[in-house]
Design a protein around this motif. Sequence first.
Motif, short mmCIF file in Angstrom:
data_model
loop_
_atom_site.label_atom_id
_atom_site.label_comp_id
_atom_site.label_asym_id
_atom_site.label_seq_id
_atom_site.Cartn_x
_atom_site.Cartn_y
_atom_site.Cartn_z
N UNK A 168 0.85 -1.20 0.00
CA UNK A 168 0.00 0.00 0.00
C UNK A 168 0.88 1.25 0.00
N UNK A 169 0.51 2.20 -0.86
CA UNK A 169 1.30 3.43 -0.90
C UNK A 169 0.45 4.62 -0.46
N UNK A 170 1.13 5.66 -0.01
CA UNK A 170 0.45 6.89 0.41
C UNK A 170 1.21 8.09 -0.13
N UNK A 171 0.46 9.14 -0.40
CA UNK A 171 1.05 10.40 -0.85
C UNK A 171 1.02 11.38 0.33
N UNK A 172 2.17 12.00 0.62
CA UNK A 172 2.23 13.02 1.68
C UNK A 172 2.47 14.38 1.02
N UNK A 173 1.52 15.27 1.18
CA UNK A 173 1.64 16.64 0.66
C UNK A 173 2.21 17.49 1.78
N UNK A 174 3.42 18.01 1.59
CA UNK A 174 4.13 18.70 2.66
C UNK A 174 3.94 20.22 2.57
N UNK A 175 3.26 20.79 3.52
CA UNK A 175 3.23 22.24 3.76
C UNK A 175 2.94 23.09 2.52
N UNK A 176 1.92 22.72 1.75
CA UNK A 176 1.57 23.53 0.57
C UNK A 176 0.62 24.64 1.04
N UNK A 177 1.21 25.64 1.65
CA UNK A 177 0.47 26.70 2.37
C UNK A 177 0.82 28.07 1.81
N UNK A 178 -0.13 28.99 1.94
CA UNK A 178 0.03 30.32 1.33
C UNK A 178 1.32 31.03 1.72
N UNK A 179 1.73 30.92 2.99
CA UNK A 179 2.93 31.66 3.40
C UNK A 179 4.20 31.17 2.71
N UNK A 180 4.17 29.96 2.13
CA UNK A 180 5.35 29.44 1.43
C UNK A 180 5.29 29.69 -0.07
N UNK A 181 4.25 30.39 -0.52
CA UNK A 181 4.12 30.70 -1.94
C UNK A 181 4.66 32.10 -2.20
N UNK A 182 5.01 32.41 -3.46
CA UNK A 182 5.43 33.78 -3.78
C UNK A 182 4.40 34.78 -3.24
N UNK A 183 4.87 35.83 -2.57
CA UNK A 183 3.96 36.80 -1.96
C UNK A 183 3.64 36.47 -0.51
N UNK A 184 3.98 35.28 -0.06
CA UNK A 184 3.73 34.88 1.33
C UNK A 184 4.82 35.38 2.27
N UNK A 185 4.67 35.03 3.54
CA UNK A 185 5.58 35.53 4.57
C UNK A 185 6.96 34.89 4.50
N UNK A 186 7.01 33.65 4.03
CA UNK A 186 8.30 32.92 3.92
C UNK A 186 8.31 32.27 2.55
N UNK A 187 8.38 33.13 1.52
CA UNK A 187 8.15 32.62 0.15
C UNK A 187 9.25 31.69 -0.31
N UNK A 188 8.86 30.56 -0.86
CA UNK A 188 9.79 29.62 -1.48
C UNK A 188 9.78 29.96 -2.97
N UNK A 189 10.95 30.28 -3.57
CA UNK A 189 10.96 30.62 -4.99
C UNK A 189 10.25 29.55 -5.83
N UNK A 190 9.33 29.99 -6.69
CA UNK A 190 8.54 29.08 -7.54
C UNK A 190 7.74 28.05 -6.75
#
Length: 207
Positions: free
Chosen positions: A1-23
């Motif tokens: 059995x496999x599982x997908x883990x979506x890690x921290x796909x949150x607004x603050x890590x997007x461009x324009x957020x508080x801690x933006x991750x490039x792209x």
Amino acid sequence: MKALILVDIQNDFLPGGALPVPQGDEVIPVANRVQREFELIVATQDWHPANHGSFAACHPGRKPGQMAQLGGLPQILWPTHCVQGTDGAAFAADLETKRIARVFPKGTDPEIDSYSGFFDNGHRKATGLGDFLRGRGVTDVYLLGLATDYCVKATALDARQLGFTTHLILDGCRGVNLNPGDVDRAVDDMRAAGVQVTASRALPTGT
Ligand code: VGL
Ligand code: ZN
């Protein structure tokens, strides 16, 4: 059995957020697309109280990017981000969330940071993600999200340590690169720990 883990796909890590991750926004279409190949999907959510000790603002005279001590560990100081209940802490608006079976919040204790979705940085407390996956009969975990050089890396290394066959979906990740080369080093460290580095187009179909 496999599982997908979506890690921290949150607004603050997007461009324009508080801690933006490039792209950082580029992981969203990948996350949405690969969900089709999984029966079990979970997500982690960086979920800090407003007085979290990883915030530079909680250390008078210190700035983001500088080092401090937190919970007896060296700690990078970050801009205030992912404060519980704020829009910055919410999942990206375009992220498909209907099929997420469970969300695992982390970083809720102001006295210690938690990059991994499994444990805090001192490995003192579990979030329950490991037991949850085991209870569902998961043997293989696939990870993508933000940020490659912090939370994705820590989550992948803990998954390996817990005995899961661990796959990094590299094109579904973006990193901070506070120092040039951090993302490449993080991928090397994951590989060295036995993490399989793969691409979204190469995923097996079905469960
Ligand atoms: C993260 C820094 C601080 C991450 C979270 O999700 O990678 N990075 N908090
Ligand atoms: Zn954080």
